[in-house]
Design an enzyme around this catalytic site. Structure first.
Site, PDB file in Angstrom:
ATOM      1  N   HIS A 136       0.819  -1.211   0.000  1.00  0.00           N
ATOM      2  CA  HIS A 136       0.000   0.000   0.000  1.00  0.00           C
ATOM      3  C   HIS A 136       0.849   1.257   0.000  1.00  0.00           C
ATOM      4  CE1 HIS A 136      -3.346  -2.650   1.169  1.00  0.00           C
ATOM      5  NE2 HIS A 136      -4.129  -1.676   0.786  1.00  0.00           N
ATOM      6  N   LYS A 140      -1.084   5.077   4.694  1.00  0.00           N
ATOM      7  CA  LYS A 140      -2.085   4.201   5.312  1.00  0.00           C
ATOM      8  C   LYS A 140      -1.797   4.029   6.800  1.00  0.00           C
ATOM      9  CE  LYS A 140      -4.216  -0.342   4.748  1.00  0.00           C
ATOM     10  NZ  LYS A 140      -5.538   0.200   5.075  1.00  0.00           N
TER      11      LYS A 140
HETATM   12  N1  LIG Z   1     -13.189  -0.715   1.794  1.00  0.00           N
HETATM   13  C1  LIG Z   1     -12.433  -0.223   0.808  1.00  0.00           C
HETATM   14  O1  LIG Z   1     -12.596  -0.575  -0.378  1.00  0.00           O
HETATM   15  C2  LIG Z   1     -11.378   0.771   1.137  1.00  0.00           C
HETATM   16  C3  LIG Z   1     -11.161   1.093   2.446  1.00  0.00           C
HETATM   17  N2  LIG Z   1     -10.247   2.047   2.763  1.00  0.00           N
HETATM   18  C4  LIG Z   1     -10.190   2.400   4.181  1.00  0.00           C
HETATM   19  O2  LIG Z   1     -10.935   3.598   4.357  1.00  0.00           O
HETATM   20  C5  LIG Z   1     -10.393   4.342   5.443  1.00  0.00           C
HETATM   21  C6  LIG Z   1     -10.096   5.753   4.978  1.00  0.00           C
HETATM   22  O3  LIG Z   1      -9.037   5.727   4.056  1.00  0.00           O
HETATM   23  P1  LIG Z   1      -8.528   7.066   3.345  1.00  0.00           P
HETATM   24  O4  LIG Z   1      -9.660   7.759   2.692  1.00  0.00           O
HETATM   25  O5  LIG Z   1      -7.339   6.696   2.543  1.00  0.00           O
HETATM   26  O6  LIG Z   1      -8.061   7.903   4.634  1.00  0.00           O
HETATM   27  P2  LIG Z   1      -7.929   9.494   4.797  1.00  0.00           P
HETATM   28  O7  LIG Z   1      -7.045   9.712   5.976  1.00  0.00           O
HETATM   29  O8  LIG Z   1      -7.581  10.123   3.496  1.00  0.00           O
HETATM   30  O9  LIG Z   1      -9.420   9.958   5.171  1.00  0.00           O
HETATM   31  C7  LIG Z   1     -10.035   9.780   6.393  1.00  0.00           C
HETATM   32  C8  LIG Z   1     -10.936  10.991   6.610  1.00  0.00           C
HETATM   33  O10 LIG Z   1     -11.772  10.745   7.731  1.00  0.00           O
HETATM   34  C9  LIG Z   1     -11.831  11.956   8.487  1.00  0.00           C
HETATM   35  N3  LIG Z   1     -12.243  11.624   9.850  1.00  0.00           N
HETATM   36  C10 LIG Z   1     -11.483  11.237  10.896  1.00  0.00           C
HETATM   37  N4  LIG Z   1     -12.268  10.991  11.971  1.00  0.00           N
HETATM   38  C11 LIG Z   1     -13.544  11.245  11.572  1.00  0.00           C
HETATM   39  C12 LIG Z   1     -14.817  11.166  12.213  1.00  0.00           C
HETATM   40  N5  LIG Z   1     -14.915  10.811  13.508  1.00  0.00           N
HETATM   41  N6  LIG Z   1     -15.934  11.478  11.513  1.00  0.00           N
HETATM   42  C13 LIG Z   1     -15.842  11.848  10.226  1.00  0.00           C
HETATM   43  N7  LIG Z   1     -14.663  11.946   9.554  1.00  0.00           N
HETATM   44  C14 LIG Z   1     -13.532  11.637  10.231  1.00  0.00           C
HETATM   45  C15 LIG Z   1     -10.428  12.538   8.370  1.00  0.00           C
HETATM   46  O11 LIG Z   1     -10.452  13.905   8.697  1.00  0.00           O
HETATM   47  P3  LIG Z   1      -9.113  14.580   9.324  1.00  0.00           P
HETATM   48  O12 LIG Z   1      -8.050  14.377   8.295  1.00  0.00           O
HETATM   49  O13 LIG Z   1      -9.532  15.988   9.521  1.00  0.00           O
HETATM   50  O14 LIG Z   1      -8.844  13.858  10.611  1.00  0.00           O
HETATM   51  C16 LIG Z   1     -10.157  12.282   6.883  1.00  0.00           C
HETATM   52  O15 LIG Z   1     -10.711  13.310   6.086  1.00  0.00           O
HETATM   53  C17 LIG Z   1      -9.178   3.556   5.929  1.00  0.00           C
HETATM   54  O16 LIG Z   1      -9.552   2.741   7.007  1.00  0.00           O
HETATM   55  C18 LIG Z   1      -8.817   2.697   4.722  1.00  0.00           C
HETATM   56  O17 LIG Z   1      -8.154   1.517   5.080  1.00  0.00           O
HETATM   57  C19 LIG Z   1      -9.506   2.692   1.829  1.00  0.00           C
HETATM   58  C20 LIG Z   1      -9.644   2.375   0.512  1.00  0.00           C
HETATM   59  C21 LIG Z   1     -10.601   1.388   0.053  1.00  0.00           C
HETATM   60  O1  LIG Z   2      -6.015   2.323   3.112  1.00  0.00           O
HETATM   61  C1  LIG Z   2      -6.180   1.955   1.918  1.00  0.00           C
HETATM   62  O2  LIG Z   2      -5.746   2.589   0.974  1.00  0.00           O
HETATM   63  C2  LIG Z   2      -6.938   0.718   1.679  1.00  0.00           C
HETATM   64  N1  LIG Z   2      -7.518   0.135   2.679  1.00  0.00           N
HETATM   65  C3  LIG Z   2      -8.318  -1.023   2.623  1.00  0.00           C
HETATM   66  C4  LIG Z   2      -7.675  -2.134   3.418  1.00  0.00           C
HETATM   67  O3  LIG Z   2      -7.088  -1.872   4.475  1.00  0.00           O
HETATM   68  O4  LIG Z   2      -7.787  -3.284   3.010  1.00  0.00           O
HETATM   69  C5  LIG Z   2      -8.708  -1.417   1.218  1.00  0.00           C
HETATM   70  C6  LIG Z   2      -7.641  -1.192   0.200  1.00  0.00           C
HETATM   71  O5  LIG Z   2      -6.644  -2.138   0.394  1.00  0.00           O
HETATM   72  C7  LIG Z   2      -7.101   0.237   0.291  1.00  0.00           C
END
Ligand SMILES: NC(=O)C1=CN([C@@H]2O[C@H](COP(=O)(O)OP(=O)(O)OC[C@H]3O[C@@H](n4cnc5c(N)ncnc54)[C@H](OP(=O)(O)O)[C@@H]3O)[C@@H](O)[C@H]2O)C=CC1
Ligand SMILES: O=C(O)C1=N[C@H](C(=O)O)C[C@H](O)C1
Length: 251
Positions: A136, A140
């Site tokens: 990744h 992350k």
């Molecule tokens: N299921 C899937 O297909 C995928 C899952 N993921 C997962 O999704 C999650 C997010 O990933 P990613 O977008 O890269 O992370 P980011 O850090 O880019 O985004 C997370 C966001 O959530 C905000 N946040 C934090 N706490 C809260 C809260 N209590 N309420 C609302 N918003 C909040 C943060 O704000 P601030 O920065 O201001 O704290 C930030 O804007 C991770 O757990 C990742 O592993 C990622 C890709 C694909």
């Molecule tokens: O944080 C990410 O980027 C991603 N998170 C998810 C995970 O933890 O599996 C999904 C994907 O791999 C991207």
């Protein structure tokens, strides 16, 4: 045309949240009615009239968000990772008091990743050895990835069902971490590298042969068909579902 489904996005300014808002806005049958970030009150989703909420926040916040969203009367699609049996169990109990409400917790919405996990579980019983490598971007927060944990859990269940014993490994001396983490008896290795998005390899070995199953997400748009499908489906699937595969009729 029927009314669009109204959707709230939590974590809307994050990498996944922002991509999700764009994808929802491009879909004529879906409408974004609320964008929430860390400092916003989850109760706003009800005020905005959302029917479905999508959570892409952080592992430390997602469970509390889901409980608040159930109380707010919406269905929930969760992509945030960090869930374990305890947190899933608490959501299951909460949903028992909210009949008709649906929650999907899916570690990966990329259709290819879901299929890779399914293929790995199908192959697992036929191989003596198996290890999972996830790769990744270095921003992350969690390791190993939620996808790798789900992959390993599926492989471990398939091996148990087939009566297979532990994966062979004669290591008796090692530097801490050299053999990765262990998830349900399956070794999982995490790589963090600038330039990557989300990638996974499942290595399966027998004497004289290897099967490699690999999936690559080169861009976060790869997750969007799965997210939109989940948003459209979650209201028809009451209770807790773990994994997008259950929404895909894979047989
Ligand atoms: N299921 C899937 O297909 C995928 C899952 N993921 C997962 O999704 C999650 C997010 O990933 P990613 O977008 O890269 O992370 P980011 O850090 O880019 O985004 C997370 C966001 O959530 C905000 N946040 C934090 N706490 C809260 C809260 N209590 N309420 C609302 N918003 C909040 C943060 O704000 P601030 O920065 O201001 O704290 C930030 O804007 C991770 O757990 C990742 O592993 C990622 C890709 C694909
Ligand atoms: O944080 C990410 O980027 C991603 N998170 C998810 C995970 O933890 O599996 C999904 C994907 O791999 C991207």
């Amino acid at each position: 045309m029927s009314q669009p489904i109204s959707v709230a996005v939590l974590g809307a300014s994050g990498r996944m949240g922002a991509t999700t808002v764009q994808a929802l806005e491009a879909a004529p049958d879906l409408e974004v009615v609320a964008r929430l970030d860390a400092r916003d009150d989850v109760a706003e989703v009800a005020t905005a009239g959302a029917q479905v909420a999508v959570d892409f926040t952080v592992p430390g916040a997602t469970e509390a968000n889901v409980h608040a969203l159930i109380d707010a009367g919406v269905h929930v699609v969760v992509g945030t990772t960090g869930w374990d049996e305890g947190s899933l169990g608490r959501v299951r109990e909460h949903l028992a008091e909210a009949p008709g409400r649906g929650v999907l917790v899916a570690p990966n919405f990329a259709l290819g990743a879901v299929l890779a996990m399914r293929f790995a579980a199908q192959a697992a019983r036929w191989f003596e050895s198996v290890e999972v490598v996830e790769l990744h971007h270095p921003d992350k927060a969690d390791a190993p990835s939620g996808t790798a944990r789900h992959t390993a859990a599926g492989i471990a269940a398939a091996r148990r069902d087939a009566g297979l014993g532990p994966v062979p490994d004669a290591t008796s001396q090692q530097l801490d971490g050299a053999r990765g983490a262990e998830v349900d008896g399956i070794r999982v290795h995490a790589v963090r590298l600038r330039g990557l998005v989300a990638h996974e390899e499942i290595l399966l070995g027998n004497a004289g042969e290897q099967l490699t199953i690999r999936h690559d997400s080169f861009d976060r748009t790869s997750f969007m068909p799965g997210v939109l499908h989940a948003v459209r489906e979650v209201g028809r699937r009451p209770g807790l579902t773990v994994g997008l595969e259950h929404y895909l009729d894979l047989g």
